[in-house]
Scaffold this active site. Sequence first.
Site, PDB file in Angstrom:
ATOM      1  N   TYR A 184       0.818  -1.218   0.000  1.00 35.27           N
ATOM      2  CA  TYR A 184       0.000   0.000   0.000  1.00 35.27           C
ATOM      3  C   TYR A 184       0.849   1.264   0.000  1.00 35.27           C
ATOM      4  CZ  TYR A 184       0.832   0.670   5.026  1.00 35.27           C
ATOM      5  OH  TYR A 184       1.411   0.893   6.257  1.00 35.27           O
ATOM      6  N   GLU A 369     -18.735   3.882  -0.504  1.00 34.73           N
ATOM      7  CA  GLU A 369     -17.885   4.656   0.410  1.00 34.73           C
ATOM      8  C   GLU A 369     -17.735   3.973   1.768  1.00 34.73           C
ATOM      9  OE1 GLU A 369     -17.865   8.891   0.449  1.00 34.73           O
ATOM     10  OE2 GLU A 369     -18.849   9.012  -1.504  1.00 34.73           O
ATOM     11  N   THR A 371     -18.704  -0.152   3.231  1.00 28.78           N
ATOM     12  CA  THR A 371     -19.905  -0.898   3.598  1.00 28.78           C
ATOM     13  C   THR A 371     -20.221  -0.733   5.079  1.00 28.78           C
ATOM     14  OG1 THR A 371     -18.675  -2.908   4.156  1.00 28.78           O
ATOM     15  CG2 THR A 371     -19.359  -2.641   1.846  1.00 28.78           C
TER      16      THR A 371
END
Length: 388
Positions: A184, A369, A371
């Site tokens: 990431y 945006e 859950t």
Amino acid sequence: MENNSRPALTTWSEDEQAFREAVRGFAEAEIRPLVQKMDHSAEMSPDLVQKLFAMGLMGIESPEKYGGAGSTFTMACLAVEEIGRVDGSVSVLVDVQNTLTTNAFLKWGKDGQKEKYLSRMAKDWVGAYALSESSSGSDAFALKLKAELKGDKYILNGSKLWITNANEANLFIVFANVDASKGYKGITAFIVEKTFPGFSVGKKEDKVGIRASSTCELLFSNCEVPVANVLGEVGKGYKIAIETLNEGRIGIGAQMVGIAQGAYEAALSYIKTREQFGKNIAQFQGVQFQLAEMRTQLEAARLMVYNAARLKDSGQDFIESAAMAKLFASKAAEKITSLAIDLFGGNGFTKEYPVEKFWRDAKIGQIYEGTSNMQLQTIAKMELEKAE
């Protein structure tokens, strides 16, 4: 007794109230006549989009020097709510423009990027936010879109899915990985214009609700993006994504409050005129109890959303409040819109009446945006950290 002059969360300043009334009037005059047609055709009216710009609803927080209103995040949420009361599709277009795309530029954009793009977004350019891929939904950082530096450009290859505003957008904030070995920490945010070589908008999704809002695939085939179009720092895209989505969730909460308000008002009006057994059904206690439940859920959702918005505007920590607001408001919207159909009876199950559309539009609130499960995870994590 000491007088406490602090206003209630739903007490608006003169500017906020005037703005709210102006947006409501605009929604009634310009959006409501188009709702059924846009829902049926699954297309946003281009003329309406231009009217949103003319009304100043596409650059609410952008500084005045860039052509925006220089207003607050709370004001943006007021607009999203009032438009959602009439149409969820237009509401999310305004929401993504203001709470996601504009906010990303305001916080992470360089001066030249702000000058170029915020000026256009306040005038006539729609923005979109491109994070999701087929393999990265809730696991947002599992994305596979690659960005390779070649000279003074990055070359992007791959695709994105479920991108809101894709058909209408002129620019996209796109997240890609410049170094997969870093995980990431290789994720970087890029500003991609619709006309860049190698970029195209692909398949449009045929959705249950918010049908006039375009949700499309994005395709990148050796897409050329200038180095100057890196948003923030290389390798810090994950931070931009997280922080921007935290703010965006409040906007989705406001959208859900608006949708629930529209359904509630329709139901309230209907039960006062629908007669059964010699009297209107609003006189039956069972119906009154359902109405009271709807109104209470709606008020609780609104208070949570605007508490989070005001925390954000005041510079306080709002992350947990944003997660709770989106979680609660989206569930409340689904419940309220469903009860509205129940109160309409058989009529509510037809497209001749408005409540079935509110119900269809509400469902997405628990999905996009972040859950509901992801909001629960965020809330639980933050609560557990407090206990340490």
